[in-house]
Scaffold this motif. Sequence first.
Motif, PDB file in Angstrom:
ATOM      1  N   ARG A  58     -89.824 -47.002 -34.351  1.00 34.34           N
ATOM      2  CA  ARG A  58     -88.560 -47.134 -34.098  1.00 34.34           C
ATOM      3  C   ARG A  58     -88.085 -48.473 -33.834  1.00 34.34           C
ATOM      4  O   ARG A  58     -88.690 -49.223 -33.221  1.00 34.34           O
ATOM      5  N   VAL A  59     -87.159 -48.993 -34.446  1.00 40.17           N
ATOM      6  CA  VAL A  59     -86.359 -50.150 -34.557  1.00 40.17           C
ATOM      7  C   VAL A  59     -84.885 -50.162 -33.983  1.00 40.17           C
ATOM      8  O   VAL A  59     -84.075 -49.291 -34.793  1.00 40.17           O
ATOM      9  N   HIS A  60     -84.583 -51.157 -33.315  1.00 40.77           N
ATOM     10  CA  HIS A  60     -83.138 -51.086 -32.897  1.00 40.77           C
ATOM     11  C   HIS A  60     -82.280 -52.004 -34.238  1.00 40.77           C
ATOM     12  O   HIS A  60     -82.937 -52.728 -34.582  1.00 40.77           O
ATOM     13  N   HIS A  61     -81.239 -51.261 -34.232  1.00 44.19           N
ATOM     14  CA  HIS A  61     -80.299 -51.667 -35.546  1.00 44.19           C
ATOM     15  C   HIS A  61     -79.985 -53.125 -35.378  1.00 44.19           C
ATOM     16  O   HIS A  61     -79.599 -53.799 -36.397  1.00 44.19           O
ATOM     17  N   VAL A  62     -80.186 -53.760 -34.069  1.00 43.16           N
ATOM     18  CA  VAL A  62     -79.725 -55.125 -33.798  1.00 43.16           C
ATOM     19  C   VAL A  62     -80.698 -56.113 -34.617  1.00 43.16           C
ATOM     20  O   VAL A  62     -80.411 -57.190 -34.873  1.00 43.16           O
ATOM     21  N   LEU A  63     -81.750 -55.493 -34.935  1.00 41.83           N
ATOM     22  CA  LEU A  63     -82.844 -56.275 -35.375  1.00 41.83           C
ATOM     23  C   LEU A  63     -82.753 -56.488 -37.094  1.00 41.83           C
ATOM     24  O   LEU A  63     -82.613 -57.921 -37.588  1.00 41.83           O
ATOM     25  N   ALA A  64     -82.316 -55.340 -37.865  1.00 41.29           N
ATOM     26  CA  ALA A  64     -82.078 -55.564 -39.159  1.00 41.29           C
ATOM     27  C   ALA A  64     -81.476 -54.324 -39.686  1.00 41.29           C
ATOM     28  O   ALA A  64     -81.515 -53.192 -39.030  1.00 41.29           O
ATOM     29  N   ASP A  65     -80.968 -54.298 -41.083  1.00 44.48           N
ATOM     30  CA  ASP A  65     -80.492 -52.883 -41.724  1.00 44.48           C
ATOM     31  C   ASP A  65     -81.631 -52.389 -42.084  1.00 44.48           C
ATOM     32  O   ASP A  65     -82.837 -52.890 -42.466  1.00 44.48           O
ATOM     33  N   GLY A  66     -81.378 -51.373 -43.062  1.00 44.95           N
ATOM     34  CA  GLY A  66     -82.462 -50.585 -43.772  1.00 44.95           C
ATOM     35  C   GLY A  66     -83.206 -51.190 -44.813  1.00 44.95           C
ATOM     36  O   GLY A  66     -84.299 -51.020 -45.048  1.00 44.95           O
ATOM     37  N   VAL A  67     -82.495 -52.152 -45.562  1.00 42.33           N
ATOM     38  CA  VAL A  67     -82.789 -53.014 -46.746  1.00 42.33           C
ATOM     39  C   VAL A  67     -83.785 -53.848 -46.153  1.00 42.33           C
ATOM     40  O   VAL A  67     -84.958 -54.262 -46.599  1.00 42.33           O
ATOM     41  N   SER A  68     -83.341 -54.717 -45.040  1.00 44.52           N
ATOM     42  CA  SER A  68     -84.382 -55.463 -44.427  1.00 44.52           C
ATOM     43  C   SER A  68     -85.759 -54.804 -44.144  1.00 44.52           C
ATOM     44  O   SER A  68     -86.692 -55.642 -44.062  1.00 44.52           O
TER      45      SER A  68
END
Length: 609
Positions: A263-273
């Motif tokens: 699980r990754v917070h959206h502040v880190l990156a979007d789906g493509v990244s």
Amino acid sequence: MALSLNATSSLLPYLLAPTLLKHADTPSGDNVTLLSLTTALLFLCAFFLLNSPKCGQYVKSTEHIVTSCLGKLETLSEKLLLICASGIVVRWFRQRGDLKRSSAPSKSKVEFRRQTTSIGRFSLKSETATNPLLVTFFAALANEPGKNLDVDEFQTMWGERVMRKHERFRSRVCEWDNRFFEICPIDFDDYVMLSPHSSTYRVDLQKRIEGMLTTKLDVTEKLWEVRLSKGELGSSGAISKEKAKKLREIKPTYTEETLCLFRVHHVLADGVSMSVALGDASDEANELNDKILQKINERSEKIKHQSFLQIIIAAFQTYILFFMLGSIKALAHQFWRMWTSSNPFDEILSNSSIPAGRRSTTWGDAASVDEVKQIAKLLAPQATVNDVFVSCVTAAIERQLIEHKQLAATKLKRNDESKLNDRNNNITIPSHINVVIPVHLNGGILPPGQSLGNKIGGFVSQVPAKMPFSNATSAARLRQVSASLRSGKSTPAPLISWMMAKFCSDYLPETVAQTAILKGNAKAVAVISNVRGFPFQVHWMGRPVEFLCAFLPLPPGIPIGVVVQSYAGELSFSIDADMRAVPDADSFAGWMMEEYDRLRTEAGLEKAQ
């Protein structure tokens, strides 16, 4: 004397705040006075509390006062004036605050700082306690007995291939200013955990995913985490029983699986990244980068071979037709949908006995990419793969609303007053609903060497929910959906939405930003994302990745999120829904695939074995 003046000036905002709130609570009053008091409070906050240790807390309380006052103001011009004033002052305050707080204490040694993206900060502002904006995904690996991917190997792979290349995975959000990442040494024990393998097929994994989607992550500590587990091939449901059976026939020695649940917070990156990061972790990273460069070169070569006249025509189409006229069209459609649309699930959510924040999730295989392209070509020549599955989702939404309506009718017939709210009997199925389609501004490609980020926009599209005729075909629904999505894609709506989100993040108070995203979603029922995965199967440390699946974080106010993703020529899907709207995500997925089967039949294709 100076000390007394400083103390008095620091108290002025606190003395003014009760007067403002008292005035705001008055049923009738002078809006000009209210606006003047609020603006004065903001400026006093900026000028007199800049050196106060509690200035950050006071800014948040001021934002709360601004939000309260917005409800009291009557005219749009007054509201816009207050929003602009608060945004400018708070932004000035924070910029000046950087000079005062550059030496703020940190939790551990910080190597250096990087600025967060505006969209990343927007995700921090728009999330709520029951709806954190966390991307959850898993990678299911097949392996021989006793050769599972363990913690040490994962740390070597992820540390050398991903974290060394992408510093955001060594970052956290700065505690005193969320406009910055802090890059610092990490302890893998805080990020990588061993978990028991799912004991009940799919059920345990579903519960684990739902928990990860709804449990907040402290972004001032870490931005991601992963749980590793191992067990018999296909036992968790991450790899379906059918796929596990075929794999055993092809590779009899592969009898176990390793599950990597992120699980990754959206502040880190979007789906493509995130897809790029997963590709960098693979053994085939160089080959994947070569394919991306090849696509970029093909686009460049196409532009180079254009004649001067073609360049002039393209420039006219881009700048005049697309940006200027397209922007007018996009904004007109957006405002019209914001003011005229309704979400049929709103009443269902408000009257449900299920607590807010509960999720219903599922995932599964769909079809081959080639088959879906063929169906689109035969039934609606201009349709895309994404159009096909948006059409399937709209059919499933209609079926879900029918289920809610039938349940309400059944309760009414039984006269079960303890479970029936009279308003539940007013469920209607509209002819059209709004859906949000996310769009990556780089065309779904992140060039090698470019840093991870949040280059994501989107547009709202009005698609059919209930077809006007009882004998309407699935192909007719697909053609209507495709035409509506083409209309949205022909405008710069994704870029406009990205710019508006950036503005809200940089200038508006948190509560106003949350209101803005709710309004911007235009009462949308679902968000449907299409993620282009790897064109061939990849391996992690020699082990084949058999299945990849990502779950979309639900934007505020939208009850259904669907991801359609490709991997090695096959399409799969995932569903993350508010349990009040979709009590059983497996049934919803079944309705989606029933609609897909009808499309395949109408296209004259046989079901693949």
